[in-house]
Motif scaffolding. Structure first.
Motif, short mmCIF file in Angstrom:
data_model
loop_
_atom_site.label_atom_id
_atom_site.label_comp_id
_atom_site.label_asym_id
_atom_site.label_seq_id
_atom_site.Cartn_x
_atom_site.Cartn_y
_atom_site.Cartn_z
N CYS A 187 0.84 -1.19 0.00
CA CYS A 187 0.00 0.00 0.00
C CYS A 187 0.88 1.25 0.00
N PRO A 191 0.79 6.83 6.04
CA PRO A 191 0.50 5.95 7.18
C PRO A 191 -0.95 6.04 7.67
N TYR A 194 -3.18 4.06 5.48
CA TYR A 194 -2.96 2.62 5.64
C TYR A 194 -3.61 2.10 6.91
N ASP A 195 -3.41 2.79 8.03
CA ASP A 195 -3.91 2.25 9.30
C ASP A 195 -5.34 2.68 9.62
N HIS A 207 -6.69 -1.00 5.19
CA HIS A 207 -5.87 -1.55 4.12
C HIS A 207 -6.29 -2.98 3.82
N SER A 213 2.98 -1.52 4.25
CA SER A 213 2.92 -0.07 4.05
C SER A 213 4.24 0.46 3.50
N SER A 294 -1.77 -0.80 12.20
CA SER A 294 -0.53 -1.02 11.46
C SER A 294 0.02 -2.42 11.65
#
Length: 294
Positions: A187, A191, A194-195, A207, A213, A294
């Protein structure tokens, strides 16, 4: 379709200035506007044509990734057109058989990388201007304004040399995510995208399960240039091993992912594809899982 004009997938302002008058070269500004979402589902995008009118590399034309260079029948924004439709749109910009393209933008390089990837996928020799318009201007190069660039020259018809391996579809991604197909899902969002801690333009946050990431913006320096090769290798090597193959990149709409694809290509990777629909397509289907954190 080959040419010896371009030295590689990335050129600097010195190279472009020396070749700007070469009749084989077409310079395209790929800038589009995509403001940060204010809340979930807040997708606003617009052509960057007005930005190009204000300031552009002399002789360049604006390549509208929100207009002719996207498939408006697709269920998501910025969808890559069919090879034939893309070739026709490029002809209207002066790109034909034997042309080479340098793409740039004024938005951090991801739009230029997206156009570069689209061109590469149909066999058009292309490169990205490192640092984009800002690097060009910072070097003291001339900058034009206005939209009068003269008539677009007639060009020989472009015959696409299609590379379907450069694109991944939703079922390809799902198979990798479930472990049914080898590969590494990556991805390229920041950040927070993504999270899931930041608002998203799309239906749901998070994600695709099993993905890693690698923020695309983190592969550039403060001036918007691609990191030096040793730093780039270290940044990517913290996320991907050489054994992680093939690599399938995604983001929100296949734009930042193209920037990461450029970085991987510069490091010699040839096993990279971009998931065109990315999270906009994936998140629309409630049966497609998304993970937070994450």
């Amino acid at each position: 379709m080959t040419t010896s004009l371009l030295p590689g997938p990335l050129v600097d302002d010195t190279w472009l200035a020396a070749h700007l008058d070469d009749p084989r070269l077409v310079v395209l500004d790929a800038t589009a506007l995509l403001p940060s979402p204010r809340e979930d589902g807040d997708h606003r995008s617009a052509s960057g044509h007005g930005t190009w009118v204000e300031r552009h590399v002399p002789g360049s034309r604006h390549a509208d990734l929100t207009g002719d260079l996207s498939d408006h029948d697709a269920p998501y924004h910025f969808a890559v057109p069919s090879p034939e439709a893309l070739a026709e749109a490029l002809a209207r910009l002066g790109v034909g058989e034997g042309s080479a393209v340098v793409s740039y933008d004024s938005g951090g390089g991801i739009w230029a990388a997206r156009l570069w990837w689209m061109l590469r996928a149909i066999g058009v020799p292309a490169a990205v201007l490192d640092g984009g318009l800002e690097a060009w201007a910072a070097a003291g190069r001339p900058v034009d304004s206005g939209d009068d660039t003269g008539p677009v020259p007639a060009v020989p018809s472009l015959t696409p040399v299609v590379r379907p391996d450069l694109w991944a579809g939703i079922e390809d991604v799902a198979a990798v995510s479930r472990g049914e197909r080898t590969g590494a899902l990556v991805c390229a969002l920041p950040p927070g995208g993504y999270d899931g801690s930041a608002p998203t333009r799309y239906s749901r946050r998070g994600h695709i399960p099993g993905s890693r990431s690698l923020p695309g913006r983190g592969l550039l320096d403060e001036a918007g240039r691609v990191l030096p090769s040793d730093e780039l290798a270290a940044r990517i090597g913290a996320v991907l091993d050489t054994d992680d193959s093939p690599v399938v990149l995604y983001c929100g709409g296949g734009i930042s992912a193209a920037g990461a694809a450029l970085a991987l290509t510069l490091l010699g990777r040839t096993d990279v594809s971009v998931y065109d629909g990315s999270l906009e397509e994936w998140s629309k289907d409630p049966d497609r899982p998304l993970e937070l954190g994450s």
